[in-house]
Scaffold this motif. Structure first.
Motif, short mmCIF file in Angstrom:
data_model
loop_
_atom_site.label_atom_id
_atom_site.label_comp_id
_atom_site.label_asym_id
_atom_site.label_seq_id
_atom_site.Cartn_x
_atom_site.Cartn_y
_atom_site.Cartn_z
N UNK B 116 0.82 -1.20 0.00
CA UNK B 116 0.00 0.00 0.00
C UNK B 116 0.86 1.25 0.00
N UNK B 117 2.16 1.06 0.25
CA UNK B 117 3.09 2.18 0.14
C UNK B 117 2.90 3.25 1.19
N UNK B 118 2.30 2.90 2.30
CA UNK B 118 2.00 3.92 3.29
C UNK B 118 3.02 3.97 4.43
N UNK B 119 3.97 3.08 4.44
CA UNK B 119 4.82 2.99 5.62
C UNK B 119 6.28 3.29 5.31
N UNK B 120 6.91 3.99 6.24
CA UNK B 120 8.32 4.31 6.08
C UNK B 120 9.22 3.22 6.63
N UNK B 121 8.70 2.38 7.50
CA UNK B 121 9.56 1.36 8.09
C UNK B 121 8.79 0.52 9.09
N UNK B 122 9.52 -0.39 9.71
CA UNK B 122 8.87 -1.33 10.62
C UNK B 122 9.66 -1.48 11.92
N UNK B 123 8.92 -1.76 12.97
CA UNK B 123 9.52 -2.24 14.21
C UNK B 123 9.27 -3.74 14.27
N UNK B 124 10.34 -4.49 14.41
CA UNK B 124 10.22 -5.95 14.50
C UNK B 124 10.43 -6.37 15.94
N UNK B 125 9.47 -7.10 16.49
CA UNK B 125 9.68 -7.57 17.86
C UNK B 125 9.73 -9.09 17.91
N UNK B 144 14.08 -0.80 8.98
CA UNK B 144 13.43 -1.46 10.12
C UNK B 144 14.38 -1.47 11.30
N UNK B 145 13.82 -1.73 12.46
CA UNK B 145 14.64 -1.82 13.66
C UNK B 145 14.16 -3.04 14.44
N UNK B 146 15.11 -3.75 15.03
CA UNK B 146 14.76 -4.93 15.80
C UNK B 146 14.79 -4.65 17.29
N UNK B 147 13.78 -5.15 17.96
CA UNK B 147 13.85 -5.20 19.41
C UNK B 147 14.38 -6.58 19.75
N UNK B 310 15.98 5.04 16.75
CA UNK B 310 16.77 4.32 15.76
C UNK B 310 16.01 4.16 14.46
N UNK B 311 14.73 3.84 14.56
CA UNK B 311 13.95 3.64 13.34
C UNK B 311 13.79 4.95 12.58
N UNK B 312 13.43 6.00 13.31
CA UNK B 312 13.23 7.29 12.64
C UNK B 312 14.55 7.77 12.02
N UNK B 313 15.64 7.59 12.74
CA UNK B 313 16.94 7.99 12.20
C UNK B 313 17.30 7.17 10.97
N UNK B 314 17.02 5.89 11.03
CA UNK B 314 17.32 5.02 9.90
C UNK B 314 16.55 5.46 8.66
N UNK B 322 25.49 3.23 13.47
CA UNK B 322 25.29 4.16 14.57
C UNK B 322 24.00 3.88 15.33
N UNK B 323 23.26 2.89 14.90
CA UNK B 323 21.93 2.67 15.46
C UNK B 323 21.81 1.30 16.12
#
Lengths: 343, 343
Positions: B116-125, B144-147, B310-314, B322-323
DNA sequence: GACTGTCTTCAAAACGTTTTGAGCACGTTG
DNA sequence: CAACGTGCTCAAAACGTTTTGAAGACAGTC
């Protein structure tokens, strides 16, 4: 990411025609529409939602705010609702933005999300009597839908089960079996549905010329132990004469009641009838092997699609009156109810 | 809703100047900036996020997908993470779009949200070893960023606690007290953190010349009853010699272990030392009155801000290196650990 | 051949923002 | 006085879509 312009260039058409072709406008010829559809597929065209929304003025997103309970766990029914709602909203091309809040002021999180101007409407869950969120969103003119109802005139879209009738049906079933001493282990008093259940309970009893043994409001304790503790109190006569039937707001409460009956060596249904309302969550069942509860049943899952549709339709301007659904729970008789014991 | 054009008209300025003034560009005079700020405040100006995003190409939204467990309840830590993340992301002007999925294919819901092209990234848990979602998002080039961490080279942003060292610190504390027979009641084996805990446990014991009494993988059963059942098995010698110390992946498991010890009339810490890792959730504590657990502690809450940043910076292009944050849990000694009993 | 109507298509405006490239006014330097 | 910077501002383009108003093509009617 290809755009309308790309498709237009490929086919020698204007973006206007391409847009209308894809959106099913009648004034585009069948042949052109087919060519456009084909090209869109070939180029992997996906409409840019942001651009769509800039021009339509809608964000295509609705919000839902879940309040964290003091013990930091959420409403047990929350995930079921969340799953169903995201799916049902997705079918209408709408995303759900979730916020979690532990604010003291129930409307503050709504105001916060609103001022960013990103949301078309809200889903309100777990309404309380005279819910302040309803008043707030009403004055702001923001579309919303309730899962449940608040008190007062229902001038908003909602989906709810007829909670007074839930109690009424349970009382009817039990009085028909000869029960005369009934108690209700209700949900938390702060929730609107619990008030309705209590009202229906009292009214149904009154119409039979009976008075309730007890109406006990739910607590924030785990429902099973609430049921256990209060059933012990009821069955050892701490609230006056021992009831012959106990109505439970949830199947988890009923599980506690059954455990209490076991501990007191009371047979169900010979000595005690137990009834509950069942929201259809699998986790709530099965904790009492060999005993199927008699219940009124209204699966939570079935609320999601109508809720999503009502909200999206309301945003689209459909009048409130057409978006109000009150369903009646079905009665499913198991083996936890039987004739009242001889006294 | 007032716009940049409104402010410009009010002040006789162009929208360009107004935009730069509000966004803190250096080339606008202090006097003009003050006038613009004042007018914006007076008119209640709120930037239209949709328009901002159309031009910047970013949606200002990131996604998180939570998998429903078979028993329909979610990861107990989920709400804590959700609360913290929404708040931390909001501070960076980013919204969290949540999806719930019970798909069998772990990457399918990500693909769906992406198209849908609406997302800038993901948080993966809750990463698993060799997580397929990481491979998928990496090939698609989606931030994306991993927890937590997955296995293999960590070429992605993450925030994690040093789980091998968690076990190492616990083992050190206990062996220093003379314990020689240690067992680990671990988390679910499918989760990456559990593998690290087990690895650290074995390595730390090996460096003391010891072998574990047992490493028992967690199940999908409620953690407290898992702890109770397995502790009974361990303490009645079903896994060989009875351990003098039990390490628990969570404080809930430890609660079960303490209950088992009580039932077996074993004194803690005289007969048995118990240690756990504590994620700082209030609900997990307090279930054992009069006993404060010895724990390694790393509050879940503290992960949210770094994760969000980290996600927003990425998304903003900051290099991965650095993240990446690996923190060490602190050791908090309570009264559930003591000298090893004489054999 | 002119007029009317229907069907299909198009160019352009609009949504509200960011960003580019240019320009104006002013003072400084040669 | 010309040339040149510097500080500030502006008009216009761009993002990708929807929608408006106009118009071209074609057939049918007088």
């Amino acid at each position: 990411m290809s755009t309308l312009k790309d498709i237009g260039a490929e086919l020698g058409l204007s973006v206007a025609t391409v847009s209308r072709a894809l959106n099913g406008f009648p004034e585009v010829s069948a042949k052109t529409r087919a060519r456009v559809r084909d090209a869109a597929l070939r180029l992997g065209y996906q409409p840019n939602r942001i651009a769509q929304r800039l021009v339509t003025g809608r964000s295509g997103m609705v919000g839902m705010i879940v309040r964290i309970q003091p013990d930091m766990s959420a409403d047990p029914s929350f995930f079921e609702t969340l799953t169903g709602l995201t799916a049902a909203l997705a079918a209408r091309d709408v995303d759900l933005v979730l916020a979690v809040d532990r604010d003291d002021d129930p409307v503050a999180p709504y105001a916060r999300m609103l001022e960013k101007g990103m949301l078309d409407g809200f889903v309100l869950n777990a309404p309380v009597p005279d819910d302040p969120r309803v008043a707030f969103l009403r004055t702001r003119g923001i579309p919303f839908v309730l899962h449940g109802q608040t008190t007062g005139p229902a001038d908003y879209p909602f989906y709810d089960i007829d909670n007074a009738t839930v109690s009424g049906d349970q009382v009817s079933l039990l009085t028909a079996l000869g029960h005369r001493r009934l108690a209700l282990l209700n949900g938390e008093a702060r929730l609107a549905y619990a008030a309705e259940r209590a009202r229906g309970f009292r009214a149904a009893l009154a119409s039979e010329g009976l008075a309730p043994v007890a109406v006990i409001d739910g607590t924030e304790a785990p429902p099973e132990s609430f049921g256990y503790t209060e059933a012990l109190a009821l069955l050892t006569g701490r609230h006056g004469p021992r009831p012959t039937a106990i109505l439970c707001a949830t199947t988890l409460i009923a599980a506690g009641v059954l455990r209490a009956a076991r501990d007191l060596r009371l047979a169900v249904p010979a000595d005690l009838s137990v009834m509950a309302h069942d929201d259809g969550l699998p986790r709530n069942a099965g904790s009492t092997p060999g005993q199927t509860l008699s219940v009124t049943r209204a699966p939570l899952r079935e609320a999601c699609v109508p809720l999503a549709n009502a909200l999206v339709d309301r945003v689209g301007g459909v009048p409130v009156e057409k978006l109000q659904t009150l369903v009646r729970a079905s009665v499913v008789v198991g083996d936890s109810t039987g004739p009242a014991p001889l006294l």
